[in-house]
Write a protein that holds these residues in place. Structure first.
Motif, PDB file in Angstrom:
ATOM      1  N   VAL A   1     -11.659 -14.463  -2.760  1.00  0.00           N
ATOM      2  CA  VAL A   1     -11.403 -12.433  -2.037  1.00  0.00           C
ATOM      3  C   VAL A   1     -12.907 -11.900  -1.896  1.00  0.00           C
ATOM      4  O   VAL A   1     -13.906 -12.626  -2.106  1.00  0.00           O
ATOM      5  CB  VAL A   1     -11.520 -11.495  -3.501  1.00  0.00           C
ATOM      6  CG1 VAL A   1     -11.508 -10.431  -2.598  1.00  0.00           C
ATOM      7  CG2 VAL A   1      -9.898 -12.237  -4.317  1.00  0.00           C
ATOM      8  N   HIS A   2     -12.985 -11.737  -0.602  1.00  0.00           N
ATOM      9  CA  HIS A   2     -14.371 -11.115  -0.314  1.00  0.00           C
ATOM     10  C   HIS A   2     -14.119  -9.545   0.190  1.00  0.00           C
ATOM     11  O   HIS A   2     -13.638  -9.134   1.294  1.00  0.00           O
ATOM     12  CB  HIS A   2     -15.229 -11.696   1.171  1.00  0.00           C
ATOM     13  CG  HIS A   2     -15.045 -13.422   1.230  1.00  0.00           C
ATOM     14  ND1 HIS A   2     -16.086 -14.066   1.442  1.00  0.00           N
ATOM     15  CD2 HIS A   2     -13.803 -14.025   0.879  1.00  0.00           C
ATOM     16  CE1 HIS A   2     -15.672 -15.108   0.877  1.00  0.00           C
ATOM     17  NE2 HIS A   2     -14.987 -15.435   0.896  1.00  0.00           N
ATOM     18  N   MET A   3     -15.209  -8.773  -0.361  1.00  0.00           N
ATOM     19  CA  MET A   3     -15.159  -7.385   0.008  1.00  0.00           C
ATOM     20  C   MET A   3     -17.170  -7.146   0.010  1.00  0.00           C
ATOM     21  O   MET A   3     -17.922  -7.687  -0.257  1.00  0.00           O
ATOM     22  CB  MET A   3     -14.830  -7.191  -1.583  1.00  0.00           C
ATOM     23  CG  MET A   3     -13.481  -7.246  -2.797  1.00  0.00           C
ATOM     24  SD  MET A   3     -12.056  -6.772  -1.495  1.00  0.00           S
ATOM     25  CE  MET A   3     -12.173  -5.100  -1.181  1.00  0.00           C
ATOM     26  N   TYR A   4     -16.488  -6.080   0.509  1.00  0.00           N
ATOM     27  CA  TYR A   4     -18.014  -5.687   2.239  1.00  0.00           C
ATOM     28  C   TYR A   4     -18.932  -4.458   1.470  1.00  0.00           C
ATOM     29  O   TYR A   4     -20.043  -3.932   2.216  1.00  0.00           O
ATOM     30  CB  TYR A   4     -17.375  -5.412   3.407  1.00  0.00           C
ATOM     31  CG  TYR A   4     -16.705  -6.174   3.946  1.00  0.00           C
ATOM     32  CD1 TYR A   4     -17.012  -7.846   3.938  1.00  0.00           C
ATOM     33  CD2 TYR A   4     -15.529  -6.425   5.008  1.00  0.00           C
ATOM     34  CE1 TYR A   4     -16.137  -8.443   4.173  1.00  0.00           C
ATOM     35  CE2 TYR A   4     -15.288  -6.916   5.794  1.00  0.00           C
ATOM     36  CZ  TYR A   4     -15.151  -8.415   5.424  1.00  0.00           C
ATOM     37  OH  TYR A   4     -13.870  -8.691   6.056  1.00  0.00           O
ATOM     38  N   GLY A   5     -18.108  -3.699   0.273  1.00  0.00           N
ATOM     39  CA  GLY A   5     -19.070  -2.793  -0.270  1.00  0.00           C
ATOM     40  C   GLY A   5     -18.805  -1.653   0.471  1.00  0.00           C
ATOM     41  O   GLY A   5     -19.837  -0.688   0.359  1.00  0.00           O
ATOM     42  N   LYS A   6     -17.713  -0.930   1.316  1.00  0.00           N
ATOM     43  CA  LYS A   6     -17.880   0.026   2.322  1.00  0.00           C
ATOM     44  C   LYS A   6     -17.005   1.023   0.892  1.00  0.00           C
ATOM     45  O   LYS A   6     -16.064   0.328   0.799  1.00  0.00           O
ATOM     46  CB  LYS A   6     -16.654  -0.403   3.504  1.00  0.00           C
ATOM     47  CG  LYS A   6     -18.090  -1.192   4.035  1.00  0.00           C
ATOM     48  CD  LYS A   6     -17.306  -1.446   5.655  1.00  0.00           C
ATOM     49  CE  LYS A   6     -17.787  -2.085   6.951  1.00  0.00           C
ATOM     50  NZ  LYS A   6     -16.428  -2.358   7.858  1.00  0.00           N
TER      51      LYS A   6
ATOM     52  N   HIS B   1       0.233 -11.748   0.542  1.00  0.00           N
ATOM     53  CA  HIS B   1       0.650 -11.417  -0.930  1.00  0.00           C
ATOM     54  C   HIS B   1      -0.600  -9.930  -1.410  1.00  0.00           C
ATOM     55  O   HIS B   1      -0.941  -8.978  -1.968  1.00  0.00           O
ATOM     56  CB  HIS B   1       1.335 -11.809  -1.572  1.00  0.00           C
ATOM     57  CG  HIS B   1       1.368 -11.423  -2.971  1.00  0.00           C
ATOM     58  ND1 HIS B   1       0.504 -10.713  -3.902  1.00  0.00           N
ATOM     59  CD2 HIS B   1       2.332 -10.564  -3.633  1.00  0.00           C
ATOM     60  CE1 HIS B   1       1.268 -10.420  -4.917  1.00  0.00           C
ATOM     61  NE2 HIS B   1       2.336 -10.478  -4.926  1.00  0.00           N
ATOM     62  N   ALA B   2      -2.232 -10.593  -1.535  1.00  0.00           N
ATOM     63  CA  ALA B   2      -2.901 -10.330  -2.233  1.00  0.00           C
ATOM     64  C   ALA B   2      -3.773  -9.243  -0.438  1.00  0.00           C
ATOM     65  O   ALA B   2      -4.466  -8.139  -1.832  1.00  0.00           O
ATOM     66  CB  ALA B   2      -3.974 -11.872  -1.939  1.00  0.00           C
ATOM     67  N   ALA B   3      -3.626  -9.603  -0.063  1.00  0.00           N
ATOM     68  CA  ALA B   3      -4.427  -8.461   1.376  1.00  0.00           C
ATOM     69  C   ALA B   3      -3.526  -6.983   1.040  1.00  0.00           C
ATOM     70  O   ALA B   3      -3.427  -6.139   0.595  1.00  0.00           O
ATOM     71  CB  ALA B   3      -4.131  -9.506   2.979  1.00  0.00           C
TER      72      ALA B   3
ATOM     73  N   VAL C   1      -6.439 -13.394   5.888  1.00  0.00           N
ATOM     74  CA  VAL C   1      -6.134 -12.139   6.286  1.00  0.00           C
ATOM     75  C   VAL C   1      -7.387 -10.553   5.890  1.00  0.00           C
ATOM     76  O   VAL C   1      -7.610 -10.976   4.794  1.00  0.00           O
ATOM     77  CB  VAL C   1      -4.933 -11.696   5.194  1.00  0.00           C
ATOM     78  CG1 VAL C   1      -4.064 -10.510   5.438  1.00  0.00           C
ATOM     79  CG2 VAL C   1      -3.707 -13.251   5.191  1.00  0.00           C
ATOM     80  N   ASN C   2      -6.894  -9.824   6.942  1.00  0.00           N
ATOM     81  CA  ASN C   2      -8.164  -8.876   6.640  1.00  0.00           C
ATOM     82  C   ASN C   2      -7.544  -7.716   5.445  1.00  0.00           C
ATOM     83  O   ASN C   2      -6.236  -7.401   5.567  1.00  0.00           O
ATOM     84  CB  ASN C   2      -8.579  -8.614   7.842  1.00  0.00           C
ATOM     85  CG  ASN C   2      -9.642  -8.807   8.310  1.00  0.00           C
ATOM     86  OD1 ASN C   2     -10.523  -9.264   8.280  1.00  0.00           O
ATOM     87  ND2 ASN C   2      -9.937  -8.496   9.567  1.00  0.00           N
ATOM     88  N   VAL C   3      -8.327  -7.268   4.658  1.00  0.00           N
ATOM     89  CA  VAL C   3      -8.284  -6.089   3.702  1.00  0.00           C
ATOM     90  C   VAL C   3      -8.279  -5.023   4.022  1.00  0.00           C
ATOM     91  O   VAL C   3      -9.954  -4.649   4.960  1.00  0.00           O
ATOM     92  CB  VAL C   3      -8.554  -6.166   2.289  1.00  0.00           C
ATOM     93  CG1 VAL C   3      -8.090  -4.919   1.438  1.00  0.00           C
ATOM     94  CG2 VAL C   3      -8.323  -7.695   1.796  1.00  0.00           C
TER      95      VAL C   3
ATOM     96  N   HIS D   1     -11.848  -9.320   2.814  1.00  0.00           N
ATOM     97  CA  HIS D   1     -10.566  -9.771   3.707  1.00  0.00           C
ATOM     98  C   HIS D   1     -10.459 -10.992   1.995  1.00  0.00           C
ATOM     99  O   HIS D   1     -11.368 -10.514   1.331  1.00  0.00           O
ATOM    100  CB  HIS D   1     -11.252 -11.260   4.831  1.00  0.00           C
ATOM    101  CG  HIS D   1     -12.090 -12.001   4.215  1.00  0.00           C
ATOM    102  ND1 HIS D   1     -13.779 -11.661   5.046  1.00  0.00           N
ATOM    103  CD2 HIS D   1     -12.135 -13.613   4.069  1.00  0.00           C
ATOM    104  CE1 HIS D   1     -14.130 -12.532   4.871  1.00  0.00           C
ATOM    105  NE2 HIS D   1     -13.335 -13.889   4.109  1.00  0.00           N
ATOM    106  N   VAL D   2      -9.000 -11.675   2.580  1.00  0.00           N
ATOM    107  CA  VAL D   2      -8.795 -12.943   1.679  1.00  0.00           C
ATOM    108  C   VAL D   2      -8.878 -14.501   2.603  1.00  0.00           C
ATOM    109  O   VAL D   2      -8.050 -14.228   3.009  1.00  0.00           O
ATOM    110  CB  VAL D   2      -7.347 -12.714   0.562  1.00  0.00           C
ATOM    111  CG1 VAL D   2      -8.192 -11.519  -0.360  1.00  0.00           C
ATOM    112  CG2 VAL D   2      -6.426 -12.091   1.537  1.00  0.00           C
ATOM    113  N   THR D   3      -9.106 -15.314   1.958  1.00  0.00           N
ATOM    114  CA  THR D   3      -8.891 -16.478   2.031  1.00  0.00           C
ATOM    115  C   THR D   3      -8.218 -17.494   1.278  1.00  0.00           C
ATOM    116  O   THR D   3      -8.220 -17.315  -0.062  1.00  0.00           O
ATOM    117  CB  THR D   3      -9.811 -17.308   2.567  1.00  0.00           C
ATOM    118  OG1 THR D   3     -10.351 -16.041   3.536  1.00  0.00           O
ATOM    119  CG2 THR D   3      -9.471 -18.550   3.671  1.00  0.00           C
ATOM    120  N   VAL D   4      -6.813 -18.378   1.403  1.00  0.00           N
ATOM    121  CA  VAL D   4      -5.963 -19.381   1.205  1.00  0.00           C
ATOM    122  C   VAL D   4      -6.730 -20.513   1.617  1.00  0.00           C
ATOM    123  O   VAL D   4      -6.250 -20.524   3.143  1.00  0.00           O
ATOM    124  CB  VAL D   4      -4.856 -18.676   0.935  1.00  0.00           C
ATOM    125  CG1 VAL D   4      -4.159 -19.752  -0.118  1.00  0.00           C
ATOM    126  CG2 VAL D   4      -5.017 -17.089   0.187  1.00  0.00           C
ATOM    127  N   CYS D   5      -6.343 -22.268   0.647  1.00  0.00           N
ATOM    128  CA  CYS D   5      -6.438 -23.026   1.632  1.00  0.00           C
ATOM    129  C   CYS D   5      -5.460 -24.083   1.068  1.00  0.00           C
ATOM    130  O   CYS D   5      -4.790 -23.283  -0.298  1.00  0.00           O
ATOM    131  CB  CYS D   5      -8.049 -23.540   1.490  1.00  0.00           C
ATOM    132  SG  CYS D   5      -9.337 -22.715   2.049  1.00  0.00           S
TER     133      CYS D   5
END
Length: 375
Positions: A332-337, A364-366, A306-308, A347-351
């Motif tokens: 959690v992946h943040m782009y420094g923007k 929920h996280a996003a 899910v994109n943040v 964006h966040v990812t769950v497997c």
């Protein structure tokens, strides 16, 4: 890599364990990739001299966007630079009119479309051409659009003038009655090796990718194979080197229609960083460097990305701590923007093995990171 956005940032990350030395041509020193790469050139990708100086000493030049002028890419090739994907291929991602014409020649299923000259021609496309079904229709500028920009859903003749104000050719397409959007990602190397990732379901909100589910739920094996075959055939026929994302519509009557092409890592493939054996970013690098390609299969039965998007909550540090503590399995992946409303900032990812649970955790996280919820 020409372009210093989040795609370049994540490509650089994938190259570190491969020992790839990575140079970025960024617009500014604060661009996402410029913050983390060790070799950064700040300059204008539209300036040929800047491109030539940037490419000097590089084994390969690749891209995180499709906007470099085609004539500049041909000049780089003429100067002996390995440009991957090459300008002949990349033109089909740069210019939607060229793309539609070539796909029609290849017999690839697409929405009904043609270039329109003016608002009156839009009316003819909607109401008079063979197969016309009336308004609404979709109008797109052939170059320069992304993330919903350069795309209009036109509901009548009175709305048809706006797209022509950009001063570039306009493509008209039928508005497809689709049940969902799919994306088929493939990677192809110069010597012709190719791999295909699981076909994913992509949910768009206001023209921007919001959620990706891998694999696409309920997609039959036959339909998934058809989508992968279309993507592999396009990559081969257009001579693509690197990652190709083919965005598609799945229609109520069971058809799959090609919507867009992207010849670079793509938002629909971000799930693969955590959810696939070899991510789209790693395989893009392997391909452009003509290395053997990595395994594209999924690590888990389900992966949801899910994109943040930025909202009215500019300080993400405290929510960042919360979502990590609440769900240690979350990525959690943040782009420094800088956080701005509607801007992709991460964006966040769950497997996992339970799709409903995986999706709920990612959403929920996003939402918490955006500030939409507080618990």
């Amino acid at each position: 890599m020409v372009g210093g956005g989040q795609l370049a940032r994540m490509t650089h990350q994938a190259g570190i364990p491969l020992g790839v030395r990575f140079r970025v041509l960024a617009d500014t020193s604060s661009d996402s990739a410029a913050q983390v790469a060790g070799d950064v050139v700040v300059g204008d990708y539209r300036d040929l001299d800047t491109l030539k100086a940037f490419a000097a000493g590089c084994d390969v030049v690749t891209f995180d966007h499709e906007h470099v002028p085609t004539e500049h890419l041909r000049a780089l090739e003429a100067a002996g630079v390995a440009v991957r994907p090459g300008p002949d291929a990349l033109l089909h991602a740069h210019d939607k009119g060229v793309m539609r014409k070539r796909l029609a020649e290849l017999g690839v299923p697409c929405p009904r479309n043609r270039i329109v000259a003016d608002p009156a021609d839009v009316v003819r496309f909607a109401e008079e051409d063979e197969g016309a079904a009336g308004f609404p229709v979709v109008l797109k500028t052939t170059v320069g659009g992304y993330d919903g920009k350069g795309v209009w859903v036109v509901r009548g003749p009175e709305e048809a003038a706006e797209p022509f104000r950009a001063g570039v050719p306009v493509l008209a397409e039928e508005k497809v009655d689709f049940v969902r959007e799919l994306a088929a990602s493939v990677v192809r190397s110069p010597h012709g090796q190719a791999v295909a990732y699981p076909v994913v379901e992509s949910l768009q909100v206001d023209g921007v990718c919001f959620q990706v589910t891998a694999p696409a739920p309920g997609l039959s094996a036959g339909r998934a194979a058809e989508a992968q075959e279309i993507a592999l055939r396009i990559a081969g026929e257009l001579g693509v080197t690197g990652h190709l994302a083919v965005e598609m519509f799945e229609t109520a009557d069971g058809r799959v229609l090609v919507n867009e092409l992207a010849m670079r890592p793509h938002n629909s493939g971000h799930w693969s960083i955590d959810g696939a054996v070899a991510s789209q970013f790693e395989n893009h690098l392997r391909a452009v460097l003509d290395l053997p390609l990595g395994e594209p299969s999924a690590r888990a039965p389900w992966t949801v990305m899910v994109n943040v998007l930025g909202g009215d909550y500019p300080d993400m540090y405290r929510p960042y701590l919360h979502v990590m503590a609440r769900d240690p399995g979350l990525k959690v992946h943040m782009y420094g923007k800088d956080v701005k409303p509607g801007r992709k900032v991460g964006h966040v990812t769950v497997c996992g093995s339970d799709l409903d649970e995986v999706r709920e955790r990612a959403l929920h996280a996003a939402a918490y990171l955006r500030g939409d919820i507080t618990e």
